[in-house]
Design an enzyme around this catalytic site. Structure first.
Site: not given
Length: 159
Positions: A93, A96-97, A124, A131
């Site tokens: 959150g 970082i992703g 998920n 995405y």
């Protein structure tokens, strides 16, 4: 908080395997990981590495990884496969992703790939939403097919 992303080094593989195991727990497969940091060191470094890995780190720890390798599509050509994008649960959150996915996309572009592909579990929803917001097409009508090591051996016995 300052996060930097860099190409993984051999000495990072203990932290990488820790995140892979954390992902396995999240994906409800806590005993599924068979590889070790030693396997990652052998397979990812040397003359013919079979994967490329990015690590995200704060000042003291590796808090995320993106592990990729090349594939080939008979329809499109060169494909970069994102095997895992993992951010430590404690650090999710915080963008970082996105930082890791940005690096994967830049890397794929540098390689001249025609596609970057990966899988996501159908339950998920946070990852699916993430995405799709990034412009990825989640192909819900495809199923992943695997032959595990046991199935390979059984297959060969029946030839």
């Amino acid at each position: 908080m300052s996060i930097s992303v860099r190409v993984a080094q051999k000495g990072d593989m203990k932290a990488v395997i820790k995140l892979i195991n954390e992902l396995a727990v999240f994906e409800k497969e806590p005993k599924a990981v068979e590889i070790t940091a030693t396997d990652l060191e052998r397979d990812g470094f040397g003359e013919n590495p079979v994967f490329h890995c990015f690590v995200a780190e704060n000042r003291t720890n590796i808090v995320g990884i993106a592990l990729v390798y090349m594939r080939y599509s008979t329809w499109k050509g060169s494909v970069l496969h994102l095997e895992d994008l993992v951010v430590s649960q404690a650090m999710r959150g915080q963008g970082i992703g996105t930082i890791l996915l940005d690096e994967v996309v830049k890397y794929g572009n540098q390689l001249g790939v025609k596609r970057i592909s990966w899988e996501v579990l159908d339950w998920n929803e946070p990852a699916i939403t993430f995405y799709e917001q990034k412009g990825a097409n989640v192909m819900r009508d495809w199923n992943v097919v695997h032959l595990n090591e046991k199935a390979i051996k059984e297959y060969l016995l029946n030839l």
